[in-house]
Design a protein around this motif. Sequence first.
Motif, short mmCIF file in Angstrom:
data_model
loop_
_atom_site.label_atom_id
_atom_site.label_comp_id
_atom_site.label_asym_id
_atom_site.label_seq_id
_atom_site.Cartn_x
_atom_site.Cartn_y
_atom_site.Cartn_z
N ALA A 23 -30.23 -7.93 -29.05
CA ALA A 23 -28.90 -8.01 -28.45
C ALA A 23 -27.84 -7.40 -29.37
O ALA A 23 -26.95 -6.68 -28.91
N ALA A 24 -27.94 -7.70 -30.67
CA ALA A 24 -26.98 -7.13 -31.62
C ALA A 24 -27.10 -5.61 -31.68
O ALA A 24 -26.09 -4.90 -31.84
N TYR A 25 -28.31 -5.09 -31.55
CA TYR A 25 -28.49 -3.63 -31.53
C TYR A 25 -27.76 -3.01 -30.34
O TYR A 25 -27.12 -1.95 -30.48
N ARG A 28 -23.53 -1.02 -21.39
CA ARG A 28 -24.25 -1.70 -22.47
C ARG A 28 -23.76 -3.14 -22.62
O ARG A 28 -24.56 -4.07 -22.80
N GLY A 29 -22.45 -3.33 -22.55
CA GLY A 29 -21.92 -4.68 -22.65
C GLY A 29 -22.40 -5.56 -21.52
O GLY A 29 -22.79 -6.73 -21.74
N ASP A 74 -19.67 -10.69 -27.69
CA ASP A 74 -19.36 -9.30 -28.04
C ASP A 74 -19.55 -8.39 -26.83
O ASP A 74 -18.80 -7.41 -26.65
N GLY A 75 -20.55 -8.69 -25.99
CA GLY A 75 -20.74 -7.88 -24.79
C GLY A 75 -19.57 -7.99 -23.84
O GLY A 75 -19.13 -6.99 -23.26
N ASN A 111 -12.83 -18.71 -29.27
CA ASN A 111 -12.64 -18.40 -30.68
C ASN A 111 -13.22 -17.04 -31.06
O ASN A 111 -13.46 -16.78 -32.25
N HIS A 112 -13.43 -16.19 -30.08
CA HIS A 112 -13.98 -14.86 -30.38
C HIS A 112 -12.99 -14.07 -31.23
O HIS A 112 -11.77 -14.17 -31.04
N PRO A 113 -13.47 -13.28 -32.20
CA PRO A 113 -12.57 -12.53 -33.09
C PRO A 113 -11.59 -11.60 -32.37
O PRO A 113 -10.53 -11.28 -32.93
N THR A 114 -11.92 -11.13 -31.16
CA THR A 114 -11.02 -10.23 -30.45
C THR A 114 -9.86 -10.95 -29.79
O THR A 114 -8.94 -10.29 -29.30
N LEU A 115 -9.90 -12.28 -29.76
CA LEU A 115 -8.82 -13.06 -29.15
C LEU A 115 -7.92 -13.60 -30.26
O LEU A 115 -8.32 -14.46 -31.04
#
Length: 340
Positions: free
Chosen positions: A173-175, A195-196, A211-212, A242-246
């Motif tokens: 998944a990380a790939y 991909r997401g 992340d997706g 709490n996702h880093p993009t928020l």
Amino acid sequence: MQVKHLLLIAILALTAACSSKEVVDENLSEVELYQQAQADLDNHSYTSATAKLKALESRYPFGRYADQAQLELIYANYKNAEPEAAKSAAERFIRLHPQHPNVDYAYYLKGLTSFDQDVGLLSRFLPLDMTKRDPGAARDSYNEFAQLTSRYPNSRYSPDAKQRMIYLRNLLAAYEIHVADYYLTRQAYVAAANRGRYVVENFQETPAVGDGLAVMVESYQRMHLDELANTSLETLKLNYPNHPTLVDGQFTPRVAEADNRSWLSKATLGLIESRPPLPPGETRANQDVMKQYQDAKDAIPADLKPKDANGDAVEEEQHEAEGNNSDRSWFSYMTFGVFD
């Protein structure tokens, strides 16, 4: 210290490659061959053990130790860092002995061989990110462990295989997220969004799902698909607040927007703009086609331009309005409507 380790391993590998092939005594009995092979395995002399196990199988194909020799040959090849030989031996054992009581061990070693195949010399001593490497071996390992757990759920090796499958699933998944980020940097937003979405749909319960969703939000925003972007953003906020993009409830893109300025504009810090920035959805190729059309239109003699009832030349806008050609293709423009 790491350099010394690498040099030592290289010297040992070169010495092993240059050494002569071991010759197994032809006078050894079946029991003696098996006992010596077991002693080599206990002493970590896997090359010697491999030679004796092969000799045992070829000399006594119907002996009491033939099946066990084939099974232990898989292990010897695996420990001797010969993954292709180990997988070939495992596949051969599974094909010849599908009902053997220890066939689950062959499935397990086959998956374990693929699991360790990516862990080469460099990755043992250098801090490499395994999620950015080719996932072929990881995908094979996951599928092989899945065969083991589905066919032999009560096997003694199934619990370990399941734990490794969790790790492999997270790695795969990380790939996919790394690939999506690459597409974002290349402005391939459709591919990035796909991909997401693939991660969200196929890798549930992995850390990469958030992340997706973030990739989908960013891709849809760059393509000005506001409805899809808002839906993905709400899902991200609901499930991963709490996702880093928020940041304070606002979405922050993972990848900086690409700079499409020319090299001259970048070198002069924008003082000399050779070409204006592109509007959303516009491409340089489309602009070039329209410019070629405009140059060709300007070169048409006045006698050949369309005229109205009074004999006056008709302006471009008026002519297009009368013909309702606002949606003409670039091919129609280039051929002046001859093939419309």
